[in-house]
Enzyme design. Sequence first.
Site, PDB file in Angstrom:
ATOM      1  N   GLY A   6       2.951   2.159  11.039  1.00  0.00           N
ATOM      2  CA  GLY A   6       3.879   3.280  10.964  1.00  0.00           C
ATOM      3  C   GLY A   6       4.650   3.550  12.237  1.00  0.00           C
TER       4      GLY A   6
ATOM      5  N   SER B 203       3.837  -2.269  10.294  1.00  0.00           N
ATOM      6  CA  SER B 203       5.289  -2.228  10.456  1.00  0.00           C
ATOM      7  C   SER B 203       5.954  -3.526   9.991  1.00  0.00           C
ATOM      8  CB  SER B 203       5.663  -1.921  11.917  1.00  0.00           C
ATOM      9  OG  SER B 203       5.197  -0.639  12.289  1.00  0.00           O
TER      10      SER B 203
ATOM     11  N   ASN C  33       0.847  -1.186   0.000  1.00  0.00           N
ATOM     12  CA  ASN C  33       0.000   0.000   0.000  1.00  0.00           C
ATOM     13  C   ASN C  33       0.887   1.242   0.000  1.00  0.00           C
ATOM     14  OD1 ASN C  33      -1.938   1.970   0.354  1.00  0.00           O
ATOM     15  ND2 ASN C  33      -2.315   1.481   2.513  1.00  0.00           N
TER      16      ASN C  33
ATOM     17  N   GLU D  60      -4.833  -5.279  10.602  1.00  0.00           N
ATOM     18  CA  GLU D  60      -3.843  -4.229  10.816  1.00  0.00           C
ATOM     19  C   GLU D  60      -4.089  -3.575  12.168  1.00  0.00           C
ATOM     20  OE1 GLU D  60      -4.293  -1.198   7.795  1.00  0.00           O
ATOM     21  OE2 GLU D  60      -6.308  -0.752   8.503  1.00  0.00           O
TER      22      GLU D  60
ATOM     23  N   GLU E  85      -6.874   4.336   8.085  1.00  0.00           N
ATOM     24  CA  GLU E  85      -6.792   5.769   7.817  1.00  0.00           C
ATOM     25  C   GLU E  85      -8.091   6.297   7.205  1.00  0.00           C
ATOM     26  OE1 GLU E  85      -2.027   5.233   7.275  1.00  0.00           O
ATOM     27  OE2 GLU E  85      -3.256   5.588   5.503  1.00  0.00           O
TER      28      GLU E  85
ATOM     29  N   HIS F 237      -9.505   0.740   5.217  1.00  0.00           N
ATOM     30  CA  HIS F 237      -8.194   0.950   5.835  1.00  0.00           C
ATOM     31  C   HIS F 237      -8.361   1.852   7.049  1.00  0.00           C
ATOM     32  CE1 HIS F 237      -4.062   2.344   6.403  1.00  0.00           C
ATOM     33  NE2 HIS F 237      -3.701   1.250   5.766  1.00  0.00           N
TER      34      HIS F 237
END
Length: 268
Positions: free
Chosen positions: A186, A226, A11, A180, A107, A105
Amino acid sequence: MADRIPLIAGNWKMHLDHLQAIAVVQKLAWTLQDARHSYKADGAEVAVFPPFTDLRSVQTLIAGDRLELRFGAQDLSEHDAGAYTGEVSGAFLKALECRYVLVGHSERRQYHGESDAVCAAKVAAALRHGLVPVLCVGETAEDLEAHGAAAVPVAQLRAVLETLSAGSSGAAPELVVAYEPVWAIGSGQAATSEQAQAVCAALRIAIREMLGDEAADATRILYGGSVKSGNIAGFLREADIDGALVGGASLDPVEFAAIARFQKHVGV
């Protein structure tokens, strides 16, 4: 364990313009080839998820050079067409030969307020247009403390599965699930392989309960958060982890290829 072809998905988020995308895909394809030029996607399916503005360039390159890579979009509209400024229809993505599309996702959920109902509608839209939705589920640090690791992602998955129905053949539609943990994305701090396996196993149990054994055995469940070449081995040895949704590391074609090439040889 069912014979599930592993999927390594990259991604790119909002990185790389269309010229940079061409360079990255070319280098990725070259790096994936071994000395005998015998890289095959059936060892592990490798897919990139560029920004919308890159999709045509990526499609042209992959098709023109017959690269053994897949690609998908980072989002789609729940609507097929109409007065929805700034949205992208699944029909457009299918016309560009996208195979996959990300849905839900973290985000999108966090910054755009996408609910489970919206995610379910987007999964339905993807399936209507022959795209394979990659449904992202996961918990925040607050969720983890309040409910434990599996509760929120399983609830998110169940909310979508409740809206799915078997096709005319009686088979469940193709779906990929990506776990996730939001607290790991991140951060440089991945979940342990044991933590990820526990949640992925719970997700597979939910699929089995709601769609049956065949769907549970066939559905690929990815880990994302990560992921790097240095930690991928532990995840891929787990029974219910069938690949990875890779973020930042997918922008580096050498690093991303190292993740994919390892997957190719572990024989999961």
